[in-house]
Scaffold this motif. Structure first.
Motif, PDB file in Angstrom:
ATOM      1  N   TYR A  36      -8.386  -4.232   2.534  1.00  0.00           N
ATOM      2  CA  TYR A  36      -7.248  -5.005   2.049  1.00  0.00           C
ATOM      3  C   TYR A  36      -7.591  -6.473   2.239  1.00  0.00           C
ATOM      4  O   TYR A  36      -7.867  -6.912   3.354  1.00  0.00           O
ATOM      5  CB  TYR A  36      -5.969  -4.645   2.811  1.00  0.00           C
ATOM      6  CG  TYR A  36      -5.513  -3.251   2.511  1.00  0.00           C
ATOM      7  CD1 TYR A  36      -4.652  -3.001   1.448  1.00  0.00           C
ATOM      8  CD2 TYR A  36      -5.984  -2.175   3.255  1.00  0.00           C
ATOM      9  CE1 TYR A  36      -4.249  -1.714   1.151  1.00  0.00           C
ATOM     10  CE2 TYR A  36      -5.591  -0.890   2.960  1.00  0.00           C
ATOM     11  CZ  TYR A  36      -4.731  -0.663   1.903  1.00  0.00           C
ATOM     12  OH  TYR A  36      -4.339   0.605   1.604  1.00  0.00           O
ATOM     13  N   VAL A  48      -2.117  -9.440  -1.945  1.00  0.00           N
ATOM     14  CA  VAL A  48      -2.805  -8.357  -1.251  1.00  0.00           C
ATOM     15  C   VAL A  48      -3.581  -7.548  -2.286  1.00  0.00           C
ATOM     16  O   VAL A  48      -2.995  -7.041  -3.253  1.00  0.00           O
ATOM     17  CB  VAL A  48      -1.805  -7.455  -0.499  1.00  0.00           C
ATOM     18  CG1 VAL A  48      -2.539  -6.346   0.231  1.00  0.00           C
ATOM     19  CG2 VAL A  48      -0.955  -8.285   0.461  1.00  0.00           C
ATOM     20  N   PRO A  50      -5.986  -4.384  -2.566  1.00  0.00           N
ATOM     21  CA  PRO A  50      -6.624  -3.211  -1.952  1.00  0.00           C
ATOM     22  C   PRO A  50      -7.823  -2.735  -2.778  1.00  0.00           C
ATOM     23  O   PRO A  50      -7.829  -2.840  -4.003  1.00  0.00           O
ATOM     24  CB  PRO A  50      -5.505  -2.168  -1.965  1.00  0.00           C
ATOM     25  CG  PRO A  50      -4.663  -2.536  -3.138  1.00  0.00           C
ATOM     26  CD  PRO A  50      -4.757  -4.032  -3.282  1.00  0.00           C
ATOM     27  N   MET A 120      -9.695  -5.275   6.823  1.00  0.00           N
ATOM     28  CA  MET A 120      -8.753  -6.208   6.205  1.00  0.00           C
ATOM     29  C   MET A 120      -9.255  -7.599   6.547  1.00  0.00           C
ATOM     30  O   MET A 120      -9.873  -7.796   7.587  1.00  0.00           O
ATOM     31  CB  MET A 120      -7.339  -6.043   6.773  1.00  0.00           C
ATOM     32  CG  MET A 120      -6.732  -4.689   6.551  1.00  0.00           C
ATOM     33  SD  MET A 120      -4.988  -4.621   7.078  1.00  0.00           S
ATOM     34  CE  MET A 120      -5.121  -4.822   8.840  1.00  0.00           C
TER      35      MET A 120
END
Length: 143
Positions: A36, A48, A50, A120
């Motif tokens: 992410y 964001v 992904p 992330m």
């Protein structure tokens, strides 16, 4: 000490990113893991994005740019076969800083080997001043 083993895996992964070595990155991560990417917007919000781990090592991602990723002041947490590393980082493209941010990598110990399982990171083009370490000797991996 297991913490140093996990950081050695993190260092190796950063060197593979910097070398644009997709095959080595692929071997070091779980293919079904997720990433992410949190990109800072000028309005203070975040986009964001992904992606599966496999996206980052797909052959079409190979290009002629040079990359360099380095991090410092890692916080490492380990419980059994699960580990987490949280660290500020800097990402350079073709010798120029593109952005800084915070990396969060999770690792799974599978058949005795630590693998990057999920990650992330924030992308903060204006964050380097705030995030850079006071002591450059803290920067990893050590080139």
């Amino acid at each position: 000490m297991e913490e140093e083993v996990v950081l050695a895996v993190m260092d190796a992964y950063m060197l593979e990113i910097s070398a644009n070595d997709l095959a080595a990155m692929d071997a070091r991560q779980t293919r079904d893991g997720m990433t992410y990417r949190f990109v800072a917007r000028e309005d203070g919000g975040w986009d964001v994005l992904p992606r599966p781990n496999s996206y980052w090592v797909a052959p079409e991602r190979l290009d002629d740019h040079t990359y360099h990723e380095r991090y410092w002041s890692p916080t490492v947490m380990i419980r059994g076969a699960m580990a987490l590393v949280w660290a500020p980082y800097e990402f350079q493209i073709d010798g120029q800083t593109a952005h800084c941010g915070v990396d969060v990598f999770s690792f799974a110990k599978i058949d005795g080997v630590w693998k990057v399982s999920n990650s992330m990171w924030t992308v903060e083009p204006n964050g380097c001043g705030e995030l850079h370490p006071e002591n450059p000797g803290m920067i990893r991996p050590r080139d």
